[in-house]
Design an enzyme around this catalytic site. Structure first.
Site, PDB file in Angstrom:
ATOM      1  N   HIS A 179     -61.103   8.164 -77.519  1.00 15.43           N
ATOM      2  CA  HIS A 179     -60.581   7.138 -76.604  1.00 15.43           C
ATOM      3  C   HIS A 179     -59.513   6.275 -77.265  1.00 15.43           C
ATOM      4  O   HIS A 179     -58.523   5.910 -76.651  1.00 15.43           O
ATOM      5  CB  HIS A 179     -61.710   6.221 -76.136  1.00 15.43           C
ATOM      6  CG  HIS A 179     -62.577   6.845 -75.101  1.00 15.43           C
ATOM      7  ND1 HIS A 179     -62.085   7.251 -73.883  1.00 15.43           N
ATOM      8  CD2 HIS A 179     -63.888   7.146 -75.094  1.00 15.43           C
ATOM      9  CE1 HIS A 179     -63.072   7.770 -73.191  1.00 15.43           C
ATOM     10  NE2 HIS A 179     -64.180   7.731 -73.902  1.00 15.43           N
ATOM     11  N   ARG A 285     -56.074  18.290 -63.580  1.00 15.95           N
ATOM     12  CA  ARG A 285     -57.170  19.079 -64.167  1.00 15.95           C
ATOM     13  C   ARG A 285     -58.497  18.578 -63.601  1.00 15.95           C
ATOM     14  O   ARG A 285     -59.062  17.610 -64.098  1.00 15.95           O
ATOM     15  CB  ARG A 285     -57.163  18.946 -65.691  1.00 15.95           C
ATOM     16  CG  ARG A 285     -56.001  19.655 -66.391  1.00 15.95           C
ATOM     17  CD  ARG A 285     -56.172  19.513 -67.911  1.00 15.95           C
ATOM     18  NE  ARG A 285     -55.360  20.473 -68.653  1.00 15.95           N
ATOM     19  CZ  ARG A 285     -54.197  20.166 -69.231  1.00 15.95           C
ATOM     20  NH1 ARG A 285     -53.715  18.955 -69.133  1.00 15.95           N
ATOM     21  NH2 ARG A 285     -53.533  21.100 -69.903  1.00 15.95           N
ATOM     22  N   ARG A 321     -55.832  21.645 -59.532  1.00 21.33           N
ATOM     23  CA  ARG A 321     -56.291  22.937 -60.028  1.00 21.33           C
ATOM     24  C   ARG A 321     -57.802  22.995 -59.872  1.00 21.33           C
ATOM     25  O   ARG A 321     -58.503  22.061 -60.246  1.00 21.33           O
ATOM     26  CB  ARG A 321     -55.916  23.089 -61.508  1.00 21.33           C
ATOM     27  CG  ARG A 321     -56.433  24.406 -62.089  1.00 21.33           C
ATOM     28  CD  ARG A 321     -55.922  24.607 -63.484  1.00 21.33           C
ATOM     29  NE  ARG A 321     -56.597  23.752 -64.438  1.00 21.33           N
ATOM     30  CZ  ARG A 321     -56.293  23.739 -65.748  1.00 21.33           C
ATOM     31  NH1 ARG A 321     -55.325  24.484 -66.215  1.00 21.33           N
ATOM     32  NH2 ARG A 321     -56.948  22.956 -66.561  1.00 21.33           N
ATOM     33  N   GLU A 420     -51.012  32.339 -66.582  1.00 20.29           N
ATOM     34  CA  GLU A 420     -51.401  32.024 -67.962  1.00 20.29           C
ATOM     35  C   GLU A 420     -52.036  33.218 -68.671  1.00 20.29           C
ATOM     36  O   GLU A 420     -52.606  33.076 -69.739  1.00 20.29           O
ATOM     37  CB  GLU A 420     -52.311  30.797 -68.007  1.00 20.29           C
ATOM     38  CG  GLU A 420     -53.507  30.822 -67.092  1.00 20.29           C
ATOM     39  CD  GLU A 420     -54.311  29.511 -67.109  1.00 20.29           C
ATOM     40  OE1 GLU A 420     -54.135  28.679 -68.007  1.00 20.29           O
ATOM     41  OE2 GLU A 420     -55.137  29.348 -66.194  1.00 20.29           O
ATOM     42  N   ASP A 444     -52.399  28.677 -72.528  1.00 17.52           N
ATOM     43  CA  ASP A 444     -53.173  29.919 -72.553  1.00 17.52           C
ATOM     44  C   ASP A 444     -52.275  31.146 -72.635  1.00 17.52           C
ATOM     45  O   ASP A 444     -52.620  32.124 -73.291  1.00 17.52           O
ATOM     46  CB  ASP A 444     -54.062  30.009 -71.301  1.00 17.52           C
ATOM     47  CG  ASP A 444     -55.359  29.247 -71.505  1.00 17.52           C
ATOM     48  OD1 ASP A 444     -55.999  29.437 -72.552  1.00 17.52           O
ATOM     49  OD2 ASP A 444     -55.714  28.446 -70.626  1.00 17.52           O
ATOM     50  N   ARG A 454     -55.938  29.645 -79.556  1.00 15.38           N
ATOM     51  CA  ARG A 454     -55.142  28.426 -79.597  1.00 15.38           C
ATOM     52  C   ARG A 454     -55.739  27.358 -80.516  1.00 15.38           C
ATOM     53  O   ARG A 454     -55.089  26.373 -80.838  1.00 15.38           O
ATOM     54  CB  ARG A 454     -54.892  27.885 -78.181  1.00 15.38           C
ATOM     55  CG  ARG A 454     -56.088  27.386 -77.425  1.00 15.38           C
ATOM     56  CD  ARG A 454     -55.791  27.317 -75.922  1.00 15.38           C
ATOM     57  NE  ARG A 454     -55.854  25.964 -75.374  1.00 15.38           N
ATOM     58  CZ  ARG A 454     -55.750  25.673 -74.085  1.00 15.38           C
ATOM     59  NH1 ARG A 454     -55.542  26.625 -73.188  1.00 15.38           N
ATOM     60  NH2 ARG A 454     -55.815  24.448 -73.662  1.00 15.38           N
ATOM     61  N   CYS A 491     -46.600  23.960 -66.572  1.00 16.84           N
ATOM     62  CA  CYS A 491     -47.469  22.814 -66.858  1.00 16.84           C
ATOM     63  C   CYS A 491     -48.111  22.879 -68.237  1.00 16.84           C
ATOM     64  O   CYS A 491     -48.851  21.978 -68.614  1.00 16.84           O
ATOM     65  CB  CYS A 491     -48.532  22.655 -65.785  1.00 16.84           C
ATOM     66  SG  CYS A 491     -49.648  24.064 -65.677  1.00 16.84           S
TER      67      CYS A 491
END
Ligand code: PEP
Ligand code: MG
Length: 529
Positions: A179, A285, A321, A420, A444, A454, A491
């Site tokens: 955070h 997301r 998405r 992706e 991805d 990744r 994106c």
């Protein structure tokens, strides 16, 4: 003068200021152990008070909505109860239960979830403080221009701390998704986290320099070093100001409009993206909504969240998405099989097409929210036409059931596909005939094209969006979309790389969806083409 160094990327800013080293009172409630039920009663009182405090903070801060769900979870009380039953007093039982839960979260592979261990620690620290007589503010005495130095900073600290006074943060623990890093990036504050215990040797009141981009903290710098960093600060400020000058403008290239949208995971992100000048949200997301909760969010709860996000867009487009779970992202309430290769396993649309009831609850929520703005729907990780057609068929079924129930929804919602996987690139023309837009997910796409995980540092040199294979995949996708006359955006993080902007525009990309902090930078780069 001495330098501390980390490789965690927290924020890009530089700060020079006085170290405010946080001293947290160790709250060990002294008391005579009573019977099990007396101990539990003390815990219940502290828990009730903590819940009340968190509920109050949740009204104005999203972070605490997640805390509220954790503190209300029976699992928390059960853990403490079990330790009391084993003979511990309430203080020890809270400590033991806290350590167990924190260890469980820290062990999770997913960086986002493991970072949630900080939320658990934060909640237990509050319960402990309430057991010992009340929460105290450890930031009493912070002065204008101070840099806060601590072992770890908790989300609730951000409520106690006057952010307008602070220039930066230095912590021993923490990762990019902590955070404190998110807050630092959002407020353009300098931060260096994950420095280890060396942080504890910084003296309260010492002059320090925090270089977020380099991950360095310089303690008691000499005058020459201070001058060097003052110049760097001035350069960053001048560059930001120049970028800001175009942040709110509409851009075009050779007479064609270019949209620079933002990626978001919450309503607060959407608000921030709009303030930053984004031309919409190219990727919402939705999994964060699922991950922040200890159970699947209901259709109504999702409807509320998506429609609030749509309203925050103020008429600009927002692409939601559908749930992209699996791979490195887990849900505590959903049993995932143990997989040898989770990224090649049960994730994203594969999960949705199997858990159809859950998928339909999400589709219905999105269809309903689409009456409140320019909402679009996008499916992740598609590898075949069958998957797209199946998902679209379920979408039609959801429309029919909403119509039958007389519930308002948008029937002409635009449907898109994340490109992706190499499979999606190869069949891009086939997919294009059945959807309204593509969005290229380079995060991805790079890993699947290059067969390079990744998150694996050993193969980081192969995880390269500039590689010829990836560049061809991107160009093929843009070309297929263009021939089919559908929209194509990008994106993945590559869209936020200003060094690639010119090439992407040249290749025909007209829609970017970037991280919020990069909106001004990418708009500025495009304005200079
Ligand atoms: C991507 O893969 O590029 C993407 C945007 O999705 P995520 O990072 O959420 O997997
Ligand atoms: Mg992806």
């Amino acid at each position: 003068m001495r330098t501390l160094q980390t490789s965690v990327r927290a924020s890009e800013d530089v700060a020079i200021g006085r170290a405010f080293v946080v001293r947290r009172a160790t709250v060990k409630a002294q008391h005579q152990r009573g019977s099990d039920s007396e101990e539990l009663q003390l815990f219940d009182a502290a828990l009730a008070l903590s819940t009340e405090q968190i509920a109050q903070m949740a009204e104005s801060n999203d972070i605490f909505a997640a805390h509220l769900e954790i503190v209300e979870d029976p699992m928390l009380r059960e853990g403490v109860e079990a330790h009391i039953a084993e003979g511990e007093d309430v203080v020890a039982a809270v400590e033991s239960a806290s350590q167990e839960l924190v260890a469980m979260f820290e062990a999770m592979d997913d960086e986002y979830l493991s970072a949630r261990a900080a939320d658990i620690k934060d909640i237990f620290a509050r319960i402990q403080a309430n057991l010992a007589g009340g929460v105290v503010n450890p930031f009493e005495g912070v002065e204008d221009g101070d840099i806060v130095v601590d072992t770890e900073l908790f989300p609730s600290d951000m409520v106690l701390l006057d952010l307008s006074k602070v220039r930066g943060f230095v912590t021993a623990q923490g990762s990019t998704t902590s955070h404190v890093c998110i807050i630092a990036r959002n407020h353009s504050l300098a931060a260096v986290v994950g420095l280890g215990n060396e942080v504890l040797q910084i003296e309260h009141g010492a002059t320090i320099i925090v270089d977020g981009a380099a991950g360095t903290v310089i303690v008691e710098p000499d005058n020459e070093t201070i001058d060097h960093y003052r110049l760097q600060q001035a350069n960053i400020a001048a560059m930001r100001q120049e970028q800001q000058s175009v942040a709110q403008s509409e851009l075009s290239y050779n007479g064609e409009h270019i949209a620079v949208m933002a990626n978001a995971g919450s309503v607060a992100d959407v608000e921030q993206a709009m303030a930053a000048g984004a031309d919409g949200v190219g990727l919402f997301r939705s999994e964060f909504l699922y991950m922040q909760s200890t159970e699947e969010p209901t259709e109504d709860a999702q409807y509320e969240a998506y429609s609030a996000a749509a309203r925050a867009c103020g008429g600009k487009p927002i692409t939601i998405r559908t749930l992209d779970i699996g791979g490195d992202k887990a849900l505590t309430y959903l049993a995932f099989p143990k997989e040898e290769n989770p990224f090649l396993g049960w994730r994203a649309i594969r999960v949705s097409l199997e858990l159809r009831d859950m998928f339909c609850r999400q589709l219905r929520a999105i269809l309903r929210a689409a009456t409140e703005g320019d909402v679009r729907i996008m499916f992740p990780m598609v590898v075949s036409l069958e998957e797209l057609l199946e998902a679209k068929q379920l979408l039609e079924q959801c429309k029919a059931s909403l119509a039958e129930q007389g519930v308002a929804y948008r029937s002409d919602i635009k449907v898109g596909v994340m490109i992706e996987t190499p499979a999606a690139v190869f069949i891009a023309d086939t997919l294009a005939a059945h959807c309204d837009f593509f969005s290229i997910g380079t995060n991805d796409l790079v890993q699947y094209t290059m067969a390079a995980d990744r998150a694996n540092v050993k193969v980081a040199h192969l995880y390269n969006p500039y590689s010829e294979a990836v560049q061809r995949a991107v160009c093929q996708t843009i070309g297929a979309a263009k021939r089919a006359g559908i929209e194509c955006s990008m994106c993945g993080e590559f869209a936020s790389d200003s060094a690639a902007t010119a090439t992407l525009v040249e290749a025909g990309l007209r829609k970017f969806s970037v991280n919020i902090g990069s909106v001004a930078k990418i708009k500025y780069t495009i304005s200079k083409l």
